[in-house]
Motif scaffolding. Structure first.
Motif, mmCIF file in Angstrom:
data_model
loop_
_atom_site.group_PDB
_atom_site.id
_atom_site.type_symbol
_atom_site.label_atom_id
_atom_site.label_comp_id
_atom_site.label_asym_id
_atom_site.label_seq_id
_atom_site.Cartn_x
_atom_site.Cartn_y
_atom_site.Cartn_z
ATOM 1 N N ASN A 113 24.647 -5.566 -10.574
ATOM 2 C CA ASN A 113 23.819 -6.766 -10.487
ATOM 3 C C ASN A 113 22.398 -6.514 -10.983
ATOM 4 O OD1 ASN A 113 25.770 -8.505 -9.567
ATOM 5 N ND2 ASN A 113 24.932 -8.732 -7.503
ATOM 6 N N SER A 120 22.353 -6.284 -14.724
ATOM 7 C CA SER A 120 22.527 -7.622 -15.294
ATOM 8 C C SER A 120 21.205 -8.381 -15.289
ATOM 9 C CB SER A 120 23.583 -8.403 -14.503
ATOM 10 O OG SER A 120 24.854 -7.795 -14.604
ATOM 11 N N THR A 130 23.695 -13.043 -16.172
ATOM 12 C CA THR A 130 24.029 -13.609 -14.868
ATOM 13 C C THR A 130 24.763 -12.573 -14.025
ATOM 14 O OG1 THR A 130 24.255 -15.793 -15.873
ATOM 15 C CG2 THR A 130 25.202 -15.497 -13.684
ATOM 16 N N GLU A 131 24.331 -12.399 -12.785
ATOM 17 C CA GLU A 131 24.981 -11.438 -11.897
ATOM 18 C C GLU A 131 26.450 -11.803 -11.678
ATOM 19 O OE1 GLU A 131 21.760 -10.289 -8.591
ATOM 20 O OE2 GLU A 131 21.927 -12.449 -8.993
ATOM 21 N N SER A 173 28.291 -11.804 -5.784
ATOM 22 C CA SER A 173 27.556 -12.557 -4.768
ATOM 23 C C SER A 173 28.033 -12.102 -3.396
ATOM 24 C CB SER A 173 27.765 -14.061 -4.940
ATOM 25 O OG SER A 173 29.142 -14.399 -4.878
ATOM 26 N N SER A 204 31.193 -14.657 -15.439
ATOM 27 C CA SER A 204 29.805 -14.267 -15.649
ATOM 28 C C SER A 204 29.686 -13.366 -16.872
ATOM 29 C CB SER A 204 29.284 -13.534 -14.417
ATOM 30 O OG SER A 204 28.053 -12.903 -14.680
ATOM 31 N N GLY A 239 27.485 -10.968 -16.924
ATOM 32 C CA GLY A 239 26.844 -9.753 -16.435
ATOM 33 C C GLY A 239 27.778 -8.559 -16.389
#
Length: 214
Positions: free
Chosen positions: A70, A73, A79-80, A83, A97, A99
């Motif tokens: 993350n 990225s 974009t990570e 989450s 994503s 990332g």
């Protein structure tokens, strides 16, 4: 990053004797495990040793590898992928994503084999650092022959974390790592060899490699 084509791979679990197939979408995979140099540059943390910053970074838990993906990225303006739930106990991956992320174990095995059918994609002494030639030590990345898709150190040198849970009903949050290491015997460095541990586990022959969705 190396572009990896779509395909299919057969996986197996020797513990449960289960065999299954997985469809692989095109994805990108780093030609090398994450090095000490890259890890330090992104996290601003000092690795355990600076004697050779082109060695794979080790003593990194699965949780730390996710955090690194993350962070990299974000640094790259992407974009990570990952989450987290409010309590931090659950992690989701956005596969759409752009990332960086960890490979799934199916992606990892598919890329490791690179179209070959054997347990190892070449002669072990030419492609991997293992206990028969490592001198009981980790080595710089890219010093052995790559597989047919230009990926180095897929076997030996360091184990590599993958995204997947191993067996949630039996092992809870344990995650999978693949590939063998400098400390393993030759038979422990194979495309289908699977290991697992708690996501907080770290040791001196376990690192990770970056993947990215197309």
């Amino acid at each position: 990053m190396v572009s990896t084509p779509a395909g299919e791979i057969e996986l197996r679990d020797d513990r449960t004797k289960r065999i299954w197939k997985s469809e692989i979408k095109p994805f990108y995979l780093s030609p090398y495990p994450v090095t000490m140099e890259l890890y330090l540059a992104v996290t601003k943390k000092s690795p355990l040793s600076l004697s050779s910053n082109q060695r794979p970074v080790v003593n990194i838990s699965w949780n730390e590898a996710i955090y690194f993906c993350n962070l990299l990225s974000l640094n790259a303006g992407l974009t990570e992928c990952y989450s987290f739930s409010q309590d931090g106990d659950h992690i989701e991956c956005d596969w759409e994503s752009d990332g960086y992320r960890l490979p799934t174990e199916a992606e990892w095995q598919y890329a490791c084999k690179a179209g070959t059918a054997g347990y190892q994609y070449g002669e072990i002494d030419k492609i991997a650092w293992y206990n028969g030639n490592s001198g009981d030590s980790i080595h710089e990345v890219g010093k052995k022959e790559p597989n047919a898709w230009g990926l180095y150190d897929m076997l030996g040198n360091v184990w590599e974390w993958c995204w997947d849970l191993y067996d949630e009903q039996v092992y809870g949050s344990y995650r999978i790592f693949r590939g063998g290491s400098w400390a393993e015997e030759a038979r422990g460095c194979g495309a289908t060899c699977r290991r697992r541990s708690h996501p907080s586990f770290c040791i001196d022959d376990l690192g990770f490699r970056l993947a990215k969705s197309c």
